[in-house]
Design a protein around this motif. Structure first.
Motif, PDB file in Angstrom:
ATOM      1  N   ALA A 148      61.965  71.810 -16.360  1.00  0.00           N
ATOM      2  CA  ALA A 148      60.639  71.715 -15.734  1.00  0.00           C
ATOM      3  C   ALA A 148      60.730  71.871 -14.227  1.00  0.00           C
ATOM      4  O   ALA A 148      59.968  72.614 -13.621  1.00  0.00           O
ATOM      5  N   GLY A 149      61.668  71.172 -13.600  1.00  0.00           N
ATOM      6  CA  GLY A 149      61.803  71.260 -12.146  1.00  0.00           C
ATOM      7  C   GLY A 149      62.230  72.638 -11.694  1.00  0.00           C
ATOM      8  O   GLY A 149      61.678  73.207 -10.753  1.00  0.00           O
ATOM      9  N   LEU A 196      59.454  75.453 -12.428  1.00  0.00           N
ATOM     10  CA  LEU A 196      58.326  75.502 -11.495  1.00  0.00           C
ATOM     11  C   LEU A 196      58.678  76.340 -10.268  1.00  0.00           C
ATOM     12  O   LEU A 196      57.878  77.160  -9.816  1.00  0.00           O
ATOM     13  N   LYS A 197      59.889  76.169  -9.776  1.00  0.00           N
ATOM     14  CA  LYS A 197      60.340  76.967  -8.629  1.00  0.00           C
ATOM     15  C   LYS A 197      60.358  78.460  -8.986  1.00  0.00           C
ATOM     16  O   LYS A 197      59.902  79.294  -8.213  1.00  0.00           O
ATOM     17  N   VAL A 230      58.664  79.950 -11.493  1.00  0.00           N
ATOM     18  CA  VAL A 230      57.284  80.387 -11.742  1.00  0.00           C
ATOM     19  C   VAL A 230      56.586  80.655 -10.417  1.00  0.00           C
ATOM     20  O   VAL A 230      55.888  81.658 -10.249  1.00  0.00           O
ATOM     21  N   ASP A 231      56.796  79.771  -9.460  1.00  0.00           N
ATOM     22  CA  ASP A 231      56.185  79.946  -8.147  1.00  0.00           C
ATOM     23  C   ASP A 231      56.648  81.257  -7.499  1.00  0.00           C
ATOM     24  O   ASP A 231      55.847  81.966  -6.891  1.00  0.00           O
ATOM     25  N   TYR A 275      49.795  73.183  -3.596  1.00  0.00           N
ATOM     26  CA  TYR A 275      50.623  72.523  -4.599  1.00  0.00           C
ATOM     27  C   TYR A 275      50.089  71.156  -4.954  1.00  0.00           C
ATOM     28  O   TYR A 275      49.685  70.387  -4.099  1.00  0.00           O
ATOM     29  N   GLY A 281      53.605  69.327 -10.259  1.00  0.00           N
ATOM     30  CA  GLY A 281      53.754  70.101 -11.485  1.00  0.00           C
ATOM     31  C   GLY A 281      52.963  71.391 -11.551  1.00  0.00           C
ATOM     32  O   GLY A 281      52.900  72.016 -12.597  1.00  0.00           O
ATOM     33  N   THR A 282      52.338  71.811 -10.456  1.00  0.00           N
ATOM     34  CA  THR A 282      51.552  73.047 -10.495  1.00  0.00           C
ATOM     35  C   THR A 282      51.866  73.921  -9.290  1.00  0.00           C
ATOM     36  O   THR A 282      52.274  73.434  -8.245  1.00  0.00           O
ATOM     37  N   ALA A 283      51.657  75.193  -9.474  1.00  0.00           N
ATOM     38  CA  ALA A 283      51.750  76.155  -8.376  1.00  0.00           C
ATOM     39  C   ALA A 283      50.448  76.937  -8.386  1.00  0.00           C
ATOM     40  O   ALA A 283      50.039  77.460  -9.417  1.00  0.00           O
TER      41      ALA A 283
END
Length: 127
Positions: free
Chosen positions: A19-20, A23-24, A26-27, A64, A67-69
């Protein structure tokens, strides 16, 4: 009888890392897509005889939350010419509305979705 708690803890730890890290990643995919959309918006407005002066006002920024971008792209009213964005894209009673604000999204969406699907495949292999 096996105690599955250690396997469950290991899975939870793995999912936390995914997850951590995801997110990076995905961003980064979203940023590339937004950058492409900005470039297309600048090119479109630069082709307009009356609105080309707002090309320098097209920008993007990220927002931000845990948990979201989230990225926002378009004319920035605080920049020179940015106030013309509403007229260019939506028009007034006197005209305008010749810009297609959704065109860059339509162009970029399939590429970004493909990149996100590839990313998901790469992360799925890590579990």
């Amino acid at each position: 009888m096996r105690d599955g708690s250690s396997e469950l803890r290991q899975l939870a730890t793995s999912l936390g890392h995914v997850a951590g890290g995801a997110l990076k990643d995905v961003d980064a995919v979203l940023k590339k897509g937004v950058d492409n959309m900005k470039r297309e918006m600048v090119a479109d407005v630069s082709d307009s005889e009356h609105f080309k002066g707002m090309a320098g006002a097209i920008s993007y920024e990220s927002h931000y939350l845990p948990g979201t971008a989230k990225w926002v792209v378009g004319p920035d009213k605080s920049r020179h010419g940015g106030g013309l964005g509403n007229i260019y894209y939506f028009g007034t009673s006197r005209g305008g509305g010749t810009g297609d604000i959704d065109k860059p999204l339509r162009s970029e969406e399939p590429k970004t979705l493909r990149a996100l699907a590839d990313l998901l495949d790469r992360w799925a292999d890590r579990l």
